[in-house]
Design a protein around this motif. Structure first.
Motif, PDB file in Angstrom:
ATOM      1  N   GLN A   9       0.845  -1.185   0.000  1.00 13.50           N
ATOM      2  CA  GLN A   9       0.000   0.000   0.000  1.00 13.50           C
ATOM      3  C   GLN A   9       0.883   1.238   0.000  1.00 13.50           C
ATOM      4  N   ASN A  33      -0.295   4.272   4.871  1.00 15.45           N
ATOM      5  CA  ASN A  33      -1.248   3.724   5.835  1.00 15.45           C
ATOM      6  C   ASN A  33      -2.298   4.761   6.208  1.00 15.45           C
ATOM      7  N   ARG A  34      -2.564   5.696   5.285  1.00 13.37           N
ATOM      8  CA  ARG A  34      -3.515   6.779   5.550  1.00 13.37           C
ATOM      9  C   ARG A  34      -4.782   6.622   4.710  1.00 13.37           C
ATOM     10  N   ASN A  35      -5.008   5.431   4.196  1.00 10.33           N
ATOM     11  CA  ASN A  35      -6.215   5.145   3.415  1.00 10.33           C
ATOM     12  C   ASN A  35      -6.311   6.002   2.157  1.00 10.33           C
ATOM     13  N   THR A  36      -5.156   6.276   1.537  1.00  6.72           N
ATOM     14  CA  THR A  36      -5.119   7.028   0.284  1.00  6.72           C
ATOM     15  C   THR A  36      -4.137   6.347  -0.663  1.00  6.72           C
ATOM     16  N   ASN A  91      -6.506   2.634  -3.054  1.00  4.96           N
ATOM     17  CA  ASN A  91      -6.435   2.160  -1.674  1.00  4.96           C
ATOM     18  C   ASN A  91      -7.571   2.825  -0.897  1.00  4.96           C
ATOM     19  N   GLU A  92      -8.805   2.438  -1.250  1.00  5.78           N
ATOM     20  CA  GLU A  92      -9.957   3.127  -0.688  1.00  5.78           C
ATOM     21  C   GLU A  92     -11.052   2.147  -0.302  1.00  5.78           C
ATOM     22  N   MET A  93     -11.881   2.579   0.629  1.00  4.08           N
ATOM     23  CA  MET A  93     -12.891   1.725   1.219  1.00  4.08           C
ATOM     24  C   MET A  93     -13.931   1.246   0.218  1.00  4.08           C
ATOM     25  N   PHE A 142      -7.675  -2.328   5.509  1.00  5.76           N
ATOM     26  CA  PHE A 142      -8.183  -0.965   5.505  1.00  5.76           C
ATOM     27  C   PHE A 142      -8.810  -0.702   6.864  1.00  5.76           C
ATOM     28  N   GLN A 143      -8.439   0.413   7.476  1.00 10.73           N
ATOM     29  CA  GLN A 143      -8.917   0.743   8.805  1.00 10.73           C
ATOM     30  C   GLN A 143      -9.630   2.098   8.770  1.00 10.73           C
ATOM     31  N   PRO A 144     -10.956   2.099   8.502  1.00  9.18           N
ATOM     32  CA  PRO A 144     -11.672   3.360   8.365  1.00  9.18           C
ATOM     33  C   PRO A 144     -11.794   4.114   9.686  1.00  9.18           C
ATOM     34  N   GLY A 148     -15.456   7.243   8.000  1.00 12.47           N
ATOM     35  CA  GLY A 148     -15.468   6.119   7.080  1.00 12.47           C
ATOM     36  C   GLY A 148     -16.481   5.067   7.478  1.00 12.47           C
TER      37      GLY A 148
END
Length: 329
Positions: A227, A230-233, A288-290, A305-307, A311
């Motif tokens: 990834q 680790n910032r969900n982007t 890298n998205e929900m 993925f950790q929303p 999120g």
């Protein structure tokens, strides 16, 4: 970014996916067709280690889909992989080798989906390949079949590319054609992700996961991922046992971070002359998205993925919208 904006972008992504135009198909491609083929002239010096330096004259196949454009070698390896910022994006035939949307680092020593024998990447021989139209999850798809020899090993590979999904199905069979000198580790490997020199690597196992693990084999993995952060982007690349194939569980599989930016799924080939092993894998590449992880069935993988709180609220709304869509069509 404003949290309300993030929320509405997630909803827009869900609705707009059904309206984007896309041209799904396959055609011939070569290194000379890249927008900047001169980077290979600069790269491929006598001391260069890039896999491209041995593949510049190879016949490639370009497969365009809704979320990704793949460039496959004649052995089914992914030599370039373009993630689309908008679903259905048309690159118009303009592909930069060193562009940020190409998730396969062109300077790497191995392409995507390389088969490593005892940790080494070798040149295939006696190659045969074929592509046919098929369907996958009630959507158009293309199936590529490949057969080649690596020393005294015969490799048979099948890949299925969906017109609408970002997940690639891979079946791999390797058998000995002559007696071996002992057990041999076989690995299905990816060389990194885009321009990231040190992406986040995660390995899932059961209900837990390990971020940036030591470069050691992990038994019975549920996935291994690269990834961008680790910032969900950014973008992600995930390899896991194919959940759609019976008996493809993680038994006998190992997941290994090969370096700071390379990952592999592996199995051990017995020494017997007729020994063979089989891999049934699935790879995800793209945002890298929900929303994409939910739609592709990867969101339940532990730690992938950790929303945050917003999120989780967005996820609840999306689940309700999908339930409504399933009811009214």
């Amino acid at each position: 970014m404003n949290r309300k904006l993030v929320f509405f972008l997630a909803l827009f992504s869900l609705f707009s996916a059904g309206f984007a135009r896309v041209s799904f198909g396959i055609r011939d491609f070569s290194a000379a067709d890249f927008r900047n083929p001169q980077v290979l002239d600069e790269l491929c010096t006598p001391s260069a280690t890039s896999f491209w330096c041995g593949a510049r004259d190879a016949d490639l196949k370009l497969v365009t889909s809704k979320g990704l454009d793949y460039m496959f070698s004649e052995t089914g390896e992914v030599v370039a992989l373009y993630s689309k910022q908008q679903r259905g994006q048309d690159f118009g035939g303009s592909y930069n080798l060193d562009g940020a949307q190409n998730l396969i680092p062109y300077t790497s020593s191995i392409p995507g989906g390389a088969v490593l024998v005892a940790g080494k990447y070798g040149a295939p021989q006696d190659v045969e390949s074929n592509w046919v139209e098929t369907r996958y999850d009630d959507a158009p798809a293309l199936e590529g079949t490949f057969s080649y020899r690596l020393g005294n090993l015969r490799v048979k590979k099948t890949v299925v590319v969906s017109a609408v999904r970002n997940s690639l199905s891979v079946s791999l069979q390797v058998r000995r054609t002559a007696p071996g000198q002992g057990e041999t580790l076989l690995q299905y490997a990816y060389p990194g992700i885009a321009r990231q020199a040190a992406p986040v690597i995660k390995v899932g196992q059961g209900e837990t996961f390990t971020p940036n693990p030591a470069p050691e084999a992990v038994a019975n993995p549920s996935y291994i991922s690269l990834q961008a952060n680790n910032r969900n982007t950014g973008t992600a690349l995930v390899v896991r046992p194919n959940p759609n194939v019976e008996g493809s569980g993680s038994d006998a599989l190992t997941a290994t971070p090969l370096s700071a930016n390379q990952i592999a799924m592996g199995k051990t080939l017995p020494a017997a002359s007729s020994a063979q092993v089989a891999f049934e894998l699935q790879t995800y590449a793209g945002p890298n998205e929900m929303v994409r992880f939910l739609q592709e069935g990867y969101l339940e993988l532990p730690g992938l993925f950790q929303p945050n709180i917003l999120g989780r609220l967005s996820l609840g709304v999306i689940i309700v919208l999908r339930a409504i869509h399933g009811f009214v069509g």
